[in-house]
Design a protein around this motif. Structure first.
Motif, short mmCIF file in Angstrom:
data_model
loop_
_atom_site.label_atom_id
_atom_site.label_comp_id
_atom_site.label_asym_id
_atom_site.label_seq_id
_atom_site.Cartn_x
_atom_site.Cartn_y
_atom_site.Cartn_z
N ALA A 92 -3.94 20.55 20.68
CA ALA A 92 -5.19 21.10 20.13
C ALA A 92 -4.91 22.34 19.30
O ALA A 92 -4.28 23.28 19.79
CB ALA A 92 -6.17 21.43 21.26
N ALA A 93 -5.37 22.33 18.06
CA ALA A 93 -5.41 23.53 17.23
C ALA A 93 -6.89 23.85 17.05
O ALA A 93 -7.58 23.22 16.24
CB ALA A 93 -4.74 23.28 15.88
N ARG A 94 -7.38 24.77 17.85
CA ARG A 94 -8.82 25.01 17.89
C ARG A 94 -9.21 26.22 17.07
O ARG A 94 -8.41 27.11 16.80
CB ARG A 94 -9.29 25.18 19.34
CG ARG A 94 -9.25 23.89 20.16
CD ARG A 94 -10.13 24.00 21.39
NE ARG A 94 -10.30 22.71 22.04
CZ ARG A 94 -9.65 22.31 23.12
NH1 ARG A 94 -8.75 23.10 23.66
NH2 ARG A 94 -9.88 21.13 23.65
N GLY A 95 -10.49 26.27 16.71
CA GLY A 95 -11.03 27.40 15.97
C GLY A 95 -12.31 26.99 15.27
O GLY A 95 -12.56 25.80 15.05
N MET A 96 -13.14 27.96 14.97
CA MET A 96 -14.37 27.69 14.22
C MET A 96 -14.01 27.11 12.86
O MET A 96 -13.00 27.49 12.26
CB MET A 96 -15.17 28.98 14.05
CG MET A 96 -15.48 29.69 15.37
SD MET A 96 -16.77 28.89 16.32
CE MET A 96 -18.22 29.52 15.47
N GLY A 141 -11.83 13.82 26.96
CA GLY A 141 -13.22 13.88 27.38
C GLY A 141 -14.10 14.66 26.42
O GLY A 141 -15.33 14.52 26.45
N THR A 142 -13.49 15.46 25.53
CA THR A 142 -14.30 16.21 24.57
C THR A 142 -14.96 15.31 23.53
O THR A 142 -15.78 15.79 22.75
CB THR A 142 -13.47 17.29 23.86
OG1 THR A 142 -12.43 16.69 23.09
CG2 THR A 142 -12.86 18.26 24.86
N VAL A 143 -14.62 14.02 23.51
CA VAL A 143 -15.32 13.12 22.59
C VAL A 143 -16.81 13.02 22.93
O VAL A 143 -17.62 12.63 22.09
CB VAL A 143 -14.71 11.69 22.59
CG1 VAL A 143 -13.28 11.73 22.11
CG2 VAL A 143 -14.81 11.03 23.96
N PHE A 144 -17.17 13.38 24.16
CA PHE A 144 -18.55 13.27 24.59
C PHE A 144 -19.33 14.58 24.44
O PHE A 144 -20.47 14.68 24.90
CB PHE A 144 -18.61 12.82 26.06
CG PHE A 144 -17.95 11.50 26.32
CD1 PHE A 144 -18.33 10.36 25.63
CD2 PHE A 144 -16.93 11.39 27.25
CE1 PHE A 144 -17.71 9.14 25.87
CE2 PHE A 144 -16.31 10.18 27.50
CZ PHE A 144 -16.71 9.05 26.80
N ALA A 145 -18.72 15.60 23.84
CA ALA A 145 -19.37 16.90 23.73
C ALA A 145 -19.12 17.50 22.35
O ALA A 145 -18.13 17.19 21.70
CB ALA A 145 -18.84 17.84 24.81
N ALA A 146 -20.05 18.34 21.92
CA ALA A 146 -19.87 19.10 20.68
C ALA A 146 -20.02 20.58 21.03
O ALA A 146 -21.08 21.01 21.50
CB ALA A 146 -20.92 18.69 19.66
N PHE A 147 -18.94 21.34 20.86
CA PHE A 147 -19.03 22.77 21.13
C PHE A 147 -18.20 23.54 20.11
O PHE A 147 -17.23 23.02 19.54
CB PHE A 147 -18.59 23.10 22.57
CG PHE A 147 -17.23 22.61 22.96
CD1 PHE A 147 -16.11 23.40 22.80
CD2 PHE A 147 -17.07 21.35 23.53
CE1 PHE A 147 -14.86 22.97 23.18
CE2 PHE A 147 -15.82 20.90 23.93
CZ PHE A 147 -14.70 21.71 23.75
N ALA A 148 -18.60 24.75 19.88
CA ALA A 148 -17.99 25.58 18.85
C ALA A 148 -16.50 25.73 19.09
O ALA A 148 -16.05 25.92 20.22
CB ALA A 148 -18.66 26.95 18.82
N GLY A 149 -15.74 25.64 18.01
CA GLY A 149 -14.31 25.83 18.07
C GLY A 149 -13.52 24.56 18.31
O GLY A 149 -12.29 24.59 18.33
#
Length: 263
Positions: A92-96, A141-149
């Motif tokens: 994961a390379a996360r960020g806004m 599991g994040t395929v089922f959610a939308a959250f910032a970053g």
């Protein structure tokens, strides 16, 4: 536990990939271990040979590099044949979105999306010719959610889910089985690499990698095409698919819905 003769595991040197390698070795499965660092692969290979007497090939490859992907794809097409591919490598390379590092995003997409798709292609082609084989593609599991970053990583894992489900349709009648694995939070160094602290998650939300792998291999035995290890009732997934079907049935009509016929 599912029985296989030879498995290729990407991201094999740590975390989920290492757990797959260890569990498969216990069943007598020969292995091809893929990761970037040869020293870690050599160490794991030696341990598995000594503990279980299995044949272990070491294949160092950086899946962020197209040349590394090509090396692994060539092995999938070669002999001895691979009858199980664990498409596990990813990060994961996360960020806004407004603040993402474009180069980091591109590298992550290369590993999580492009490499997975190309290795799926190579495995499917080789296995279909043999009339047998299994592929496990690891989503999130994040395929089922939308959250910032999480836009970049979440989208990459949504690709894995959509791509794998279409592979399942195409695999029907070929002798090839394709599993979509959707883990939640797993106790590995994935989170530290992504800049997260695993300790911030409640203990009841964190699964051990060994438990995840046992569930995945058991799901292969049971013929479950989608494995969400901690989902209590598979009917929840069935309802998700039914909701999709309702959207699909109405996604293309000759006129907009009545709510758009403005007053």
């Amino acid at each position: 536990m599912a029985s296989h003769s030879r498995a290729l595991v990407t991201g094999a040197s740590a975390g989920i990939g290492r757990s797959y390698a260890e569990h498969l070795a216990r069943t007598g499965c020969a292995l091809v271990l893929v990761a970037r660092r040869r020293d870690r692969l050599d160490e794991l290979a030696s341990q598995l040979r000594d503990a279980h007497g299995v044949e272990v090939e070491v294949l160092p490859a950086d899946l962020a590099d197209p040349a590394g992907v090509a090396t692994v794809a060539e092995r999938l097409a070669a002999e001895p044949a691979i009858d199980l591919l664990i498409n596990n490598a990813g990060y994961a390379a996360r960020g806004m979105v407004a603040e993402l590092d474009p180069a980091a995003l591109a590298d992550m997409i290369q590993v999580n999306v492009v490499a997975l798709a190309q290795l799926s292609h190579a495995a499917m082609e080789a296995m279909r010719a043999l009339g047998r084989g299994r592929i496990v593609n690891v989503s999130s599991g994040t395929v089922f959610a939308a959250f910032a970053g999480n836009a970049g990583y979440g989208a990459s894992k949504n690709f894995v889910m959509a791509f794998t489900r279409t592979m399942q349709v195409e695999a029907e009648g070929t002798g090839v089985e394709v599993q979509l694995l959707i883990p939640g939070v797993i106790a590995t160094d994935f989170h530290a690499v992504a800049g997260n602290d695993l300790a911030r998650f409640p203990a009841e939300r964190v699964m051990q990698a060994d438990d995840l792998v046992v569930a995945s291999l058991r799901a292969l035995e049971m013929g479950e095409p989608v494995c969400i290890p901690s989902l209590p009732d598979v009917s929840t997934w069935d309802a998700y698919v039914e909701a999709e079907a309702a959207c699909w049935a109405n996604a293309s009509r000759d006129k907009p819905a009545s709510r758009y016929h403005g007053a």
